[in-house]
Design an enzyme around this catalytic site. Structure first.
Site, PDB file in Angstrom:
ATOM      1  N   GLU A 158      13.868 -22.788 -13.607  1.00 12.85           N
ATOM      2  CA  GLU A 158      13.537 -21.389 -13.276  1.00 12.85           C
ATOM      3  C   GLU A 158      14.699 -20.456 -13.586  1.00 12.85           C
ATOM      4  OE1 GLU A 158      11.032 -19.755 -12.856  1.00 12.85           O
ATOM      5  OE2 GLU A 158      11.695 -17.909 -11.914  1.00 12.85           O
TER       6      GLU A 158
ATOM      7  N   LYS B  62      14.519 -17.293 -16.182  1.00 14.19           N
ATOM      8  CA  LYS B  62      14.906 -15.922 -15.804  1.00 14.19           C
ATOM      9  C   LYS B  62      15.901 -15.362 -16.809  1.00 14.19           C
ATOM     10  CE  LYS B  62      12.260 -14.767 -13.142  1.00 14.19           C
ATOM     11  NZ  LYS B  62      11.384 -15.783 -13.486  1.00 14.19           N
TER      12      LYS B  62
ATOM     13  N   HIS C 235      22.039 -38.304 -22.024  1.00 17.78           N
ATOM     14  CA  HIS C 235      20.971 -38.675 -22.991  1.00 17.78           C
ATOM     15  C   HIS C 235      20.795 -37.596 -24.046  1.00 17.78           C
ATOM     16  CE1 HIS C 235      19.997 -41.980 -20.325  1.00 17.78           C
ATOM     17  NE2 HIS C 235      20.074 -41.122 -19.325  1.00 17.78           N
TER      18      HIS C 235
ATOM     19  N   LYS D 155       3.208  -8.866 -18.190  1.00 16.52           N
ATOM     20  CA  LYS D 155       3.258  -9.341 -16.808  1.00 16.52           C
ATOM     21  C   LYS D 155       2.199 -10.425 -16.556  1.00 16.52           C
ATOM     22  CE  LYS D 155       4.497  -9.725 -12.600  1.00 16.52           C
ATOM     23  NZ  LYS D 155       5.702 -10.542 -12.362  1.00 16.52           N
TER      24      LYS D 155
ATOM     25  N   ARG E  40       3.565   1.469  -6.878  1.00 17.87           N
ATOM     26  CA  ARG E  40       3.593   0.395  -5.879  1.00 17.87           C
ATOM     27  C   ARG E  40       2.488  -0.630  -6.114  1.00 17.87           C
ATOM     28  NH1 ARG E  40       6.280   2.125  -1.041  1.00 17.87           N
ATOM     29  NH2 ARG E  40       4.870   0.977   0.319  1.00 17.87           N
TER      30      ARG E  40
ATOM     31  N   TRP F 200      -3.259  -2.030  -1.650  1.00 17.23           N
ATOM     32  CA  TRP F 200      -3.005  -3.285  -2.360  1.00 17.23           C
ATOM     33  C   TRP F 200      -3.640  -4.354  -1.466  1.00 17.23           C
ATOM     34  CZ3 TRP F 200      -1.333  -5.638  -6.690  1.00 17.23           C
ATOM     35  CH2 TRP F 200      -0.962  -6.969  -6.603  1.00 17.23           C
TER      36      TRP F 200
ATOM     37  N   GLU G 296      14.314 -14.827 -20.408  1.00 17.68           N
ATOM     38  CA  GLU G 296      13.226 -13.861 -20.594  1.00 17.68           C
ATOM     39  C   GLU G 296      13.673 -12.412 -20.417  1.00 17.68           C
ATOM     40  OE1 GLU G 296       9.902 -13.666 -17.866  1.00 17.68           O
ATOM     41  OE2 GLU G 296      11.053 -14.675 -16.322  1.00 17.68           O
TER      42      GLU G 296
ATOM     43  N   CYS H 136       0.842  -1.191   0.000  1.00 21.60           N
ATOM     44  CA  CYS H 136       0.000   0.000   0.000  1.00 21.60           C
ATOM     45  C   CYS H 136       0.883   1.248   0.000  1.00 21.60           C
ATOM     46  CB  CYS H 136      -0.881   0.002   1.256  1.00 21.60           C
ATOM     47  SG  CYS H 136      -1.827  -1.499   1.426  1.00 21.60           S
TER      48      CYS H 136
ATOM     49  N   ASN I 166      -0.135   0.453   6.099  1.00 21.77           N
ATOM     50  CA  ASN I 166       0.568  -0.394   5.132  1.00 21.77           C
ATOM     51  C   ASN I 166       1.182  -1.527   5.933  1.00 21.77           C
ATOM     52  OD1 ASN I 166       1.902  -1.508   2.983  1.00 21.77           O
ATOM     53  ND2 ASN I 166       3.671  -0.146   3.137  1.00 21.77           N
ATOM     54  N   GLY I 167       0.849  -2.776   5.569  1.00 21.56           N
ATOM     55  CA  GLY I 167       1.417  -3.933   6.277  1.00 21.56           C
ATOM     56  C   GLY I 167       0.345  -4.980   6.511  1.00 21.56           C
TER      57      GLY I 167
END
Ligand code: AGP
Length: 611
Positions: free
Chosen positions: A484, A488, A507, A606, A27, A76, A491, A2, A100-101
């Site tokens: 992963e 990263k 193989h 995104k 944010r 948020w 991309e 937030c 915020n939290g």
């Protein structure tokens, strides 16, 4: 996260608050609001709106809100859907508050207040704070004492700014793990979650520290701890440019989000631990416990990085629950007519909660009357509303297209999910659970320790940034991390990279090895890691350049030639959360070396909301 803005001075508060909220938009948020006090008429006016700040501005333009003191907030959502009634500021009696939290003990506090006749208007955790302040005020405490008493009883992370109609020249600010900064202007004072909101007005700031309680007025400021002892904080000069300021001093959102992982993990793990019974307390716990009693198979489905999280989750669930787990890409799952029955649980994992293929997969499961659960980061997102149960990660908004903090919080959520099942299916193995809960609570500090090694990855990046291809090798629970790491790199740096199960080298992939191919090898401690050493020797014998990420307990055992990043010891099921960090940083620094658009890589979005 937030965004908070507060103002007290001689200028029109509404304009300053709305402008400040606009500067905090980066944010990420899903609703907004302001509250301004008109001292001339002794009247407080609160305006809130769902969605973008433009909606709030439209509503504000329909009312006159004169006043030189006020607070504003972009929300948020973490508890309660992104609606107007859940938007801040929240009000009770003469108090309005922005936060915020996460209030970890909000259920207990809410119950305490409900039993005393309090009526809540929102679904948020935040509202319990302002209600508790008002409860203490009505019990006879002064405004200042009521605020302090209430905050002493709140457990969790918070930055709060409170205004009381009884003290119309003051803002009360308190910080506990969520940032709060005070801007010192000419005859005016600002409070904000972050520098960008106040940069146009002043560069003289005071960073509040955890536990600080500040009373802010137009020309004066008093900082104490929650008990009232004076605290001295230096006034600092901010020389950031506005663009840098939006990223909290980091060059890119991805970099900022990599370093936010300790806080994101703490915000995701703590609310789901019952510290009295030292057990798991997930939302939908009764539904999920019933499901664990019935299911004989779990199917996990997702896309991209979330798919890699699901692959790690399979190890967690199978090891802890001995239930067969299948994992499939959502784009495959939804079209191959998988065999599902009422004793199969389908779990979708998604940061955005809006990925078209993942929604398609869940729609298929629903059509086949199969119980479903989702692990998502966006409260109120489509997937969270489609599934029978939802577990929210509290990573905060992830702005960079390349997923980092969402991924690590997904892994934490998966382990919590598995531990809830373990409580049902293995009630006698309490020790196993307690050890993993201990490890989860220690995880944020371990992540911080690993991130402190970031400089080495800058050196590695310079060694591989001109490569055309790269290979990532891992085994067992680190095989998904090899996938992963490769995702990263490809991309955001556009280098072709492949993740492979190291046991597959003979193989096929071993044919790729030459001195142009960087090979990143993930080496855990124990027998599986021993097999990785054979793979490393295979690669080195053919001139390949290895970059090793290894458990630090192997330092004595192995003399690696060069390029080694050591990982501190942690429970095997949590090793993916530490091993992924250098790979995130490596990809980031290679992309910076290559000058690509780190936060908005070409051709990518995104959230892939179309097939
Ligand atoms: C990951 O870095 C990518 N941005 C992408 O693979 C992403 O994980 C995938 O599109 C799934 O998104 P979701 O988690 O929002 O469903």
């Amino acid at each position: 996260m937030c965004g908070i803005i507060g103002y007290v001075g001689q200028n029109d508060a509404v304009d300053i608050l709305l402008e400040g909220l606009k500067r905090l938009e980066y944010r990420g948020y899903d609703s907004a609001g302001i509250a301004v006090y008109d001292r001339a008429r002794s009247r407080l006016k609160r305006v809130r709106a769902e969605g973008k700040i433009e909606n709030l501005i439209k509503k504000v333009s329909t009312v006159e809100i004169p006043g030189y003191i006020g607070i504003g907030h972009t929300r948020w959502a973490t508890h309660g859907a992104p609606t107007e009634k859940n938007a801040h500021p929240h009000k009770s009696g003469p108090f309005v508050l922005v936060h915020n939290g996460i209030v970890e003990n909000y259920a207990t506090v809410k119950q305490f207040l409900l039993e005393r006749g309090e009526v809540f208007e929102s679904e948020t955790d935040t509202e319990v704070i302002v209600k508790l302040i008002d409860y203490f005020y009505r019990s006879g405490f002064s405004d200042d004492e009521a605020i302090r008493n209430a905050l002493k009883r709140i457990k969790g992370t918070y930055a709060v700014v409170v205004f009381s109609e009884n003290l119309s020249d003051s803002l009360f600010c308190c910080r506990m793990e969520s940032p709060l900064v005070i801007g010192i202007g000419e005859n005016e004072t600002f409070v904000a979650s972050d520098i960008p909101a106040i940069l146009p007005y002043t560069r003289r700031v005071i960073y509040l520290e955890d536990g600080d309680f500040a009373v802010v007025r137009q020309r004066e400021l008093r900082i104490t701890d929650i008990e009232g002892s004076e605290q001295h904080r230096p006034v600092e000069f901010v020389d950031w440019n506005p663009v840098l300021a939006e990223k909290g001093g980091f060059r890119h959102f991805m970099q900022k989000e990599i370093f936010e992982q300790p806080r994101a993990l703490s915000d995701t793990i703590k609310p789901y631990i019952n510290f009295e019974t030292y057990s798991i307390s997930l939302p939908y716990a009764s539904f999920l416990k019933e499901i664990w009693k019935q299911v004989h198979r779990v199917f996990m489905t997702a896309c991209g990085t979330s798919y890699h999280a699901a692959l790690v989750g399979r190890y967690m669930l199978e090891q802890l629950l001995e239930i067969p787990v299948e994992v499939d890409l959502a784009s495959e799952f939804r079209y191959r007519n998988p065999v599902l029955d009422e004793r199969t649980l389908v779990v979708a994992i998604s940061q955005s909660g809006e990925t078209a293929d993942t929604k398609g997969a869940i729609t298929l499961a629903i059509d086949k009357n199969v119980p479903t659960c989702s692990i998502v980061n966006v409260v109120g997102s489509s997937l969270s509303r489609m599934t029978d149960a939802v577990i929210y990660t509290h990573a905060g908004p992830e702005i960079g297209v390349a997923s980092t903090k969402a991924f690590s919080t997904q892994l934490a959520a998966l382990l919590l999910f598995a531990l809830l099942g373990h409580e049902v299916l293995r009630p006698e193995d309490r020790e196993v659970r307690e050890e993993l809960i201990d490890e989860l609570l220690r995880l944020p500090s371990r992540v911080e320790e690993v991130l402190r090694g970031s400089n080495l990855l800058e050196i590695w990046a310079r060694k591989i940034s001109s490569a055309l291809n790269a290979l990532y090798l891992g085994r067992h629970v680190l095989f998904p991390i090899a996938l992963e790491g490769a995702l990263k790199l490809k991309e955001i740096s556009y280098i072709h990279a492949e993740g492979y199960a190291a046991g597959e080298m003979k193989h096929g992939p071993i044919a790729l090895i030459d001195d142009n191919l960087p090979v990143v090898c993930l080496v855990q401690y124990g027998s599986i890691g021993e097999k990785m050493h054979n793979n490393i020797e295979e690669v080195q014998a053919r001139g390949g350049r290895v970059f090793i990420v290894a458990d630090e307990r192997l330092k004595e055992r192995r003399r690696y030639v060069e390029n080694v990043f050591w990982i501190p010891e942690i429970h095997e099921l949590l090793t993916p959360l530490l091993f992924v960090l250098p790979l995130q940083l490596l990809a980031y620094h290679v992309a910076v070396e290559r000058g690509t658009d780190v936060d908005q890589p070409r051709n990518l979005a995104k959230s892939v909301t179309v097939e």
